[in-house]
Write a protein that holds these residues in place. Structure first.
Motif, PDB file in Angstrom:
ATOM      1  N   ALA A  22       0.828  -1.205   0.000  1.00  0.00           N
ATOM      2  CA  ALA A  22       0.000   0.000   0.000  1.00  0.00           C
ATOM      3  C   ALA A  22       0.856   1.246   0.000  1.00  0.00           C
ATOM      4  O   ALA A  22       1.984   1.244   0.501  1.00  0.00           O
ATOM      5  CB  ALA A  22      -0.922   0.003   1.219  1.00  0.00           C
ATOM      6  N   GLU A  36      -0.306  -5.048   9.399  1.00  0.00           N
ATOM      7  CA  GLU A  36       0.566  -4.104   8.712  1.00  0.00           C
ATOM      8  C   GLU A  36       1.951  -4.079   9.364  1.00  0.00           C
ATOM      9  O   GLU A  36       2.077  -4.142  10.580  1.00  0.00           O
ATOM     10  CB  GLU A  36      -0.047  -2.714   8.784  1.00  0.00           C
ATOM     11  CG  GLU A  36       0.820  -1.657   8.163  1.00  0.00           C
ATOM     12  CD  GLU A  36       0.240  -0.274   8.373  1.00  0.00           C
ATOM     13  OE1 GLU A  36       0.603   0.637   7.618  1.00  0.00           O
ATOM     14  OE2 GLU A  36      -0.584  -0.116   9.291  1.00  0.00           O
ATOM     15  N   ALA A  82       0.353   5.216   1.282  1.00  0.00           N
ATOM     16  CA  ALA A  82      -0.536   6.032   2.112  1.00  0.00           C
ATOM     17  C   ALA A  82      -0.646   7.439   1.542  1.00  0.00           C
ATOM     18  O   ALA A  82       0.341   8.022   1.093  1.00  0.00           O
ATOM     19  CB  ALA A  82      -0.017   6.077   3.543  1.00  0.00           C
ATOM     20  N   GLN A 133       4.196   0.228   2.013  1.00  0.00           N
ATOM     21  CA  GLN A 133       3.878  -0.544   3.208  1.00  0.00           C
ATOM     22  C   GLN A 133       3.494  -1.953   2.791  1.00  0.00           C
ATOM     23  O   GLN A 133       2.670  -2.145   1.909  1.00  0.00           O
ATOM     24  CB  GLN A 133       2.716   0.089   3.979  1.00  0.00           C
ATOM     25  CG  GLN A 133       3.006   1.496   4.474  1.00  0.00           C
ATOM     26  CD  GLN A 133       1.816   2.091   5.184  1.00  0.00           C
ATOM     27  OE1 GLN A 133       0.934   1.372   5.630  1.00  0.00           O
ATOM     28  NE2 GLN A 133       1.778   3.398   5.290  1.00  0.00           N
ATOM     29  N   LEU A 156      -5.104   4.238   2.571  1.00  0.00           N
ATOM     30  CA  LEU A 156      -4.156   3.305   1.974  1.00  0.00           C
ATOM     31  C   LEU A 156      -4.642   2.884   0.592  1.00  0.00           C
ATOM     32  O   LEU A 156      -5.730   2.330   0.438  1.00  0.00           O
ATOM     33  CB  LEU A 156      -4.002   2.064   2.862  1.00  0.00           C
ATOM     34  CG  LEU A 156      -3.400   2.291   4.251  1.00  0.00           C
ATOM     35  CD1 LEU A 156      -3.349   0.976   5.020  1.00  0.00           C
ATOM     36  CD2 LEU A 156      -2.002   2.885   4.152  1.00  0.00           C
TER      37      LEU A 156
END
Length: 468
Positions: free
Chosen positions: A397, A463, A399, A456, A408
């Motif tokens: 992802a 996460e 952000a 990420q 995200l």
């Protein structure tokens, strides 16, 4: 003259909220200052937002969950607030934020707010063009504005706006101030078939907008970090194409996004699917596919494979059509002295005989046994077109948005899966079918190269930050 600052009654407004998204977040405090020929009057209320206030917001505003627990709901004060706003120019710092939140709160109650909107950030930029900062904190520091309440309380900030108007009046005089406000309130001529209420609804946030014409045919799709500003710019542009677009426009639609990446992804997908007539023509995908390299009799040969049949083996492409793929291959063959006969693209005689390109000096002679490096050179030439393997173990992802409330944008296997506000939404997103889109794939590659250090890793709803 209605008041010292303008020829029309003003209402200075500031809100405190639980976040930055009017669709999701709610108001926690309203501060209002009315200004007209009778002077100025102040009004404020705490509001129960019916949701928890994030810790970051509590620290910023000083408004805690306990403070609003017994406060009225917005529905209980909505009529009072609307009465205070109606018939006045709506003035706020970053005005579309406050105006958008109030419109959304009224919309939930089937009530309507519509007003001329003046942003004091824009007014400051217009009156003081040589200054670089125009935030409320910057105005406080630059002009010595004073306050006694909490800095980020609604009424305090609304009253600070009146102090700024007073400074502007002393610095520039009534005529200049009135003219500046009038120019900021002036709107371009709108398309005759377009409902003016739609212009009033336009947000000053990042996103994608769509112009629709007769029979709801999409005419144009665009993106911008400020939807409202960009849409209005279309209507004030004298370019013949823009004039024609405005005449044909009957309806607007828009989708707010968390930032420029979200807008770019959405625009790419919508332009591809809706094919609006005023956007540059898109290269259509007739038959998405790839080349596979298959070894036959110790010779590497290309085989066209539709995208739907691609497995885990290395492939080269993808291409929008078999014709595009053939054109790429033919240029490669001519540029590297390869043999169409050996590659299976020309009939091969039973006896050893040169291909047509060899007789013309464009083939190095693999067809007559003179080119022992043909396989290696063909593989090397194809290498630049190899479809990259997904470089991560699972979804990743990027952000966007404020640090305290990021959105995200989730990707997996070169597909854009969508946007989520929390990891609790991840399992449902990962369970959705995935659609590979060529233009989105190219966009993802570019963005990953630019933002590799902010990716990420996501896995099983948990996460973990990874500095790649």
């Amino acid at each position: 003259m209605n008041n010292p600052y303008f020829s029309f009654p003003l209402v200075l407004v500031d809100l405190e909220t639980t976040g930055a998204n009017p669709q999701r977040d709610r108001i926690t405090e309203v501060g209002i200052v009315q200004i007209d020929e009778q002077g100025s009057r102040s009004w404020s209320r705490l509001v129960n937002p019916e949701q928890a206030i994030p810790e970051f917001i509590q620290e910023l505003t000083g408004i805690s969950n306990e403070m609003v627990a017994d406060a009225p709901l917005f529905a209980e004060i909505a009529t009072d607030v609307l009465d205070l706003l109606q018939g006045r120019v709506f003035v706020a710092h970053n005005a579309r934020f406050d105006y958008g939140f109030l419109k959304q709160e009224f919309k939930r109650l089937d009530m309507r707010l519509q007003a001329q909107v003046l942003c004091t950030v824009k007014l400051s930029r217009k009156l003081y063009p040589n200054e670089h900062k125009h935030s409320l904190d910057a105005l406080i520091a630059r002009y010595g504005l004073t306050f006694s309440g909490g800095r980020h309380r609604a009424l305090t900030d609304a009253e600070l706006l009146q102090q700024f108007l007073e400074v502007a009046l002393k610095d520039h005089g009534a005529d200049v101030l009135h003219q500046a406000i009038a120019e900021l309130l002036r709107q371009p001529a709108l398309p005759p078939a377009l409902d003016p209420a739609q212009i009033d609804e336009l947000p000053e946030s990042s996103g994608v907008y769509i112009f629709y014409g007769h029979d709801d045919v999409p005419l144009y799709i665009g993106k911008n970090h400020n939807i409202r500003k960009r849409v209005l710019a279309h209507f004030s542009d004298g370019n013949p194409k823009e004039v024609q677009l405005a005449k044909r426009t009957q309806r607007l639609a828009w989708h707010e996004t968390s930032g420029e990446l979200g807008a770019l992804l959405l625009e790419t997908s919508l332009v591809s699917s809706l094919e609006p007539s005023y956007n540059p023509p898109q290269r259509r995908i007739k038959e998405l596919g790839v080349w596979r390299l298959v070894e036959k009799d110790q010779v590497l040969q290309p085989y066209w494979t539709p995208w739907a049949e691609v497995g885990s083996e290395p492939v080269f492409g993808p291409f929008r059509s078999r014709r595009e793929a053939a054109n790429v291959l033919n240029k490669m063959i001519d540029g590297h002295g390869l043999c169409r006969q050996i590659l299976g693209l020309e009939p091969k005689p039973k006896s050893l005989a040169p291909c047509s390109a060899f007789l013309e000096g464009r083939c190095r002679g693999a067809c007559v046994g003179r080119d022992l490096t043909h396989n290696a050179r063909f593989a090397a030439a194809m290498d630049r077109y190899q479809f990259p393997a997904w470089p991560y173990q699972g979804a990743v992802a990027l952000a966007e948005g404020p640090e305290w409330a990021p959105v995200l944008q989730v990707f997996d296997q070169w597909c854009y899966l969508g946007a989520i506000n929390s990891l609790a939404e991840l399992p449902a997103l990962l369970a959705k079918p995935r659609k590979f889109e060529l233009d989105v794939f190219k966009l993802i590659q570019k963005e990953f190269k630019k933002r590799v250090r902010s990716l990420q890793m996501l896995g099983s709803g948990v996460e973990s930050q990874k500095d790649l």
